[in-house]
Scaffold this active site. Structure first.
Site, PDB file in Angstrom:
ATOM      1  N   ASP A  89     -62.055  14.011  29.752  1.00 18.25           N
ATOM      2  CA  ASP A  89     -62.812  12.893  30.302  1.00 18.25           C
ATOM      3  C   ASP A  89     -62.295  12.402  31.643  1.00 18.25           C
ATOM      4  O   ASP A  89     -63.069  11.968  32.498  1.00 18.25           O
ATOM      5  CB  ASP A  89     -62.821  11.737  29.293  1.00 18.25           C
ATOM      6  CG  ASP A  89     -63.688  12.053  28.082  1.00 18.25           C
ATOM      7  OD1 ASP A  89     -64.205  13.181  28.009  1.00 18.25           O
ATOM      8  OD2 ASP A  89     -63.853  11.175  27.221  1.00 18.25           O
ATOM      9  N   ASP A 131     -59.606  13.364  24.423  1.00 14.55           N
ATOM     10  CA  ASP A 131     -60.435  12.454  23.639  1.00 14.55           C
ATOM     11  C   ASP A 131     -61.319  13.106  22.579  1.00 14.55           C
ATOM     12  O   ASP A 131     -61.188  12.848  21.389  1.00 14.55           O
ATOM     13  CB  ASP A 131     -61.336  11.648  24.581  1.00 14.55           C
ATOM     14  CG  ASP A 131     -60.548  10.755  25.512  1.00 14.55           C
ATOM     15  OD1 ASP A 131     -59.310  10.813  25.484  1.00 14.55           O
ATOM     16  OD2 ASP A 131     -61.165  10.006  26.279  1.00 14.55           O
ATOM     17  N   LYS A 132     -62.266  13.938  22.983  1.00 15.47           N
ATOM     18  CA  LYS A 132     -63.240  14.475  22.035  1.00 15.47           C
ATOM     19  C   LYS A 132     -62.669  15.616  21.211  1.00 15.47           C
ATOM     20  O   LYS A 132     -63.228  15.975  20.164  1.00 15.47           O
ATOM     21  CB  LYS A 132     -64.502  14.952  22.765  1.00 15.47           C
ATOM     22  CG  LYS A 132     -65.117  13.923  23.683  1.00 15.47           C
ATOM     23  CD  LYS A 132     -65.345  12.600  23.005  1.00 15.47           C
ATOM     24  CE  LYS A 132     -65.778  11.538  23.996  1.00 15.47           C
ATOM     25  NZ  LYS A 132     -64.762  11.185  25.014  1.00 15.47           N
ATOM     26  N   CYS A 212     -53.755  10.632  28.182  1.00 11.58           N
ATOM     27  CA  CYS A 212     -53.644   9.316  28.826  1.00 11.58           C
ATOM     28  C   CYS A 212     -52.826   8.353  27.967  1.00 11.58           C
ATOM     29  O   CYS A 212     -52.996   8.296  26.749  1.00 11.58           O
ATOM     30  CB  CYS A 212     -55.025   8.739  29.075  1.00 11.58           C
ATOM     31  SG  CYS A 212     -56.074   9.775  30.115  1.00 11.58           S
ATOM     32  N   GLU A 464     -69.488   8.009  29.464  1.00 14.20           N
ATOM     33  CA  GLU A 464     -68.617   6.842  29.577  1.00 14.20           C
ATOM     34  C   GLU A 464     -68.764   6.240  30.968  1.00 14.20           C
ATOM     35  O   GLU A 464     -69.091   6.930  31.928  1.00 14.20           O
ATOM     36  CB  GLU A 464     -67.162   7.235  29.330  1.00 14.20           C
ATOM     37  CG  GLU A 464     -66.884   7.649  27.908  1.00 14.20           C
ATOM     38  CD  GLU A 464     -65.419   7.977  27.658  1.00 14.20           C
ATOM     39  OE1 GLU A 464     -64.648   7.998  28.630  1.00 14.20           O
ATOM     40  OE2 GLU A 464     -65.070   8.222  26.495  1.00 14.20           O
ATOM     41  N   SER A 490     -65.163   4.007  28.214  1.00 19.32           N
ATOM     42  CA  SER A 490     -63.893   4.688  27.987  1.00 19.32           C
ATOM     43  C   SER A 490     -62.963   3.808  27.162  1.00 19.32           C
ATOM     44  O   SER A 490     -63.053   2.570  27.200  1.00 19.32           O
ATOM     45  CB  SER A 490     -63.246   5.001  29.332  1.00 19.32           C
ATOM     46  OG  SER A 490     -61.907   5.376  29.173  1.00 19.32           O
TER      47      SER A 490
END
Length: 588
Positions: A89, A131-132, A212, A464, A490
């Site tokens: 992302d 993330d995903k 992150c 996002e 996000s």
């Protein structure tokens, strides 16, 4: 044949490719790769990683996979490593690439499923970093219902501005994450940061491998992996660069062999109660609103009804007591140093807020694992649950005539006066238009940005909006406007930003019927989202609605995704799920 007496291959999927005279051609392929007869006749364990060179989130996964494979071998299993895709992302943010992000979650689950089915692997250890990829990997585990262990690749180390660097004081004094870089763009646009200062920060904000660093989506879902029981205790906390992470890899490989032996499968671990535990960890850590999308999608794979409203109900009565960015002060490394997820779960147990009988990937119950915890909340990163930052969770669900199927907002770090907002709608038909308005300052204090046609179907892809929200924060307007969207925000977003508004505009939802100037009220205390229009006026606008806005995606993966994807409140899933399955993979 194997001399291994620990495992009965006649009850494992890999018997279809390794056992009996008819499988001689298959075994010849294994011999071609240097496998021994012993290895061929042992359980075959898929070691699935999302390794790639797209971003720091995934760059360390290949190394960690080797440790997992060693752990499998230690316990008389044969690991078979394979990779799947990711869309990161931080790289996809703020442009057309973000349309691929959510779709990649389901593509990850699909490709892992197909690889496992095609090669008849008996179990899986899945490694993910961005993330995903975390929910995608766990969705595959639940879909296949194999013995499964999840391993997070670890977070990035916090960045620091060089001593004496010519950057704004607020940036010089704090740990940096990629969120700060997105907000720095807003500072630059508003004239409070020079291009030279921006260039200094971009070189130091992300100093290592890892995802992150704040309690954004990756770290939120990593905490979920422990709370739901698929990951080994404390395995999500250690930063990616630490070589000791390899010990968690080795232990995860060994653990999956124990699960095979005991026939403990993913759905034995991820019960309805385990999903409630997972929602608790999101709430108390001020986690990402994206958990409200991913938890229902994971539950769908297990045949469990656990929708956005169920998630938000748990958020409502869970104290927020872990002080994490973006709303708070600390990053993932700080949480690990304070004792990590086990200490947080133990605080929840003190208040009777988790189910302790749930099975975990260790083969022991959650309660048995928490009995081993000796550390206490430090009162800094992890507050005591009887002295929380706020009495309700850091994430809140909203419902009303503007979102009959619900919406979600992160309020961690916000005061009560900041979470009630009324203002006129300022309509944007896509994120780029909103970002341009922020750049050009063509909005007013008190506006409610309405960014629509960004839902799963209408986007397509449910993008996002971090570039827009971070730019607003950088301009000092984060608390002076509000945003609502049928897309997503996000995990790094802060401010009054309401996402997942459903039904989405492309389905004729109320968000698609709004006009500039309509008065919108958002109340995160009451959990409401409304527009000052009568039912009759909304019905008249619906009757005059011209239909969904056309997109440029008339073929390819995103077209396919748009045809299949379901409502946001159900997890934006793309297939009917376990409730209608006629077989289990392990029983074929």
């Amino acid at each position: 044949m194997s001399s291994n007496q620990r495992f009965d291959k006649t009850k494992l999927p890999s018997r279809h490719v390794t056992e009996g005279p008819a499988r001689a051609p298959h075994r010849s392929y294994y011999y071609a790769m240097g496998m021994t007869e012993e290895e061929i006749h042992q359980p075959l364990v898929g070691v699935a990683t999302c390794w790639n060179e797209a971003a720091p989130c995934n760059i360390a996964l290949s190394r960690q996979a080797q440790a997992v494979k060693a752990g499998v071998k230690d316990e008389q299993g044969t690991p078979r490593e394979f990779t799947t895709i990711t869309v990161t992302d931080g790289i996809a943010m703020g442009h057309e690439g973000m349309r691929s992000s959510l779709a990649s979650r389901d593509a990850i689950a699909d490709t892992v499923e197909l690889t496992m089915r095609g090669h008849c692997y008996d179990a899986i250890v899945g490694l993910a970093g961005c993330d995903k990829s975390l929910p995608g990997m766990m969705m595959a585990m639940l879909r296949l219902n194999t013995p499964s262990v999840f391993l997070y690749g670890g977070s990035i180390l916090p960045g620091k501005a060089p001593k004496g660097a010519d950057v704004p004081q607020s940036f010089a004094e704090r740990d940096l994450t990629v969120q700060d870089m997105f907000e720095a763009v807003g500072n630059y646009q508003s004239g409070t940061m020079t291009e030279a200062e921006l260039e200094i920060l971009e070189r130091v904000a992300c100093p290592s491998a890892g995802a992150c660093g704040g309690q954004f989506t990756a770290n939120t879902m990593a905490c979920v992996s422990e709370a739901i029981g698929l990951a080994l205790p404390n395995s999500s906390g250690m930063p990616a660069p630490y070589k000791d992470r390899d010990e968690y890899g080795r232990a995860s490989g060994a653990a999956v062999m124990n699960l095979i032996e005991k026939n403990i499968r993913a759905r034995d671990i991820c019960t309805r109660e385990a999903f409630e535990n997972a929602a608790r960890i999101v709430a108390c850590t001020g986690g990402s609103t994206n958990a409200g999308l991913h938890l229902p999608a994971m539950a769908h794979e297990a045949g469990i009804d656990f929708f956005l409203e169920d998630v938000c109900e748990i958020f409502r009565d869970t104290p927020h007591f872990v002080d994490m960015k973006p709303g708070g002060a600390y990053v993932a490394k700080d949480l690990y140093d304070a004792g990590g997820v086990p200490v947080v779960l133990n605080e929840l147990r003190k208040a009777g807020l988790i189910h302790v009988d749930c099975m975990t990937a260790t083969g022991y119950s959650m309660g048995e694992e928490l009995d081993r915890i000796t550390r206490e909340a430090d009162g800094k990163v992890i507050h005591a649950i009887d002295n929380p930052i706020s009495k309700t969770g850091g994430v809140v669900g909203l419902k009303g005539n503007l979102a009959p199927e619900g919406a979600i907002v992160k309020i961690a770090g916000m005061s009560d006066e900041d979470i009630v907002f009324t203002g006129p709608a300022l309509i944007f038909e896509c994120e780029q238009d909103a970002f341009e308005a922020v750049q050009n300052r063509t909005y007013s204090e008190g506006d409610v940005f309405v960014i629509r046609n960004e839902g799963p179907r209408g986007g397509p892809g449910m993008r996002e909006m971090l570039a827009t929200t971070a730019a607003l924060s950088g301009q000092g307007m984060g608390k002076k406007v509000a945003l609502i969207t049928d897309g997503r925000f996000s995990g790094a977003t802060r401010g009054f930003c309401v996402g997942h508004v459903g039904p989405e505009a492309a389905l004729g939802g109320p968000i698609g019927l709004l006009k500039n100037g309509d008065m919108i009220t958002l109340n995160a205390i009451e959990g409401s989202i409304s527009v000052d229009l009568t039912d009759e006026e909304l019905a008249a606008r619906k009757a005059a609605w011209p239909g969904p806005r056309p997109t440029n995606y008339a073929s390819g993966a995103l077209w396919k995704y748009a045809q299949l994807v379901g409502p946001t409140y159900l997890g934006a899933v793309t297939h009917p799920g376990a409730a209608v399955e006629t077989h289990e993979y392990m029983e074929l």
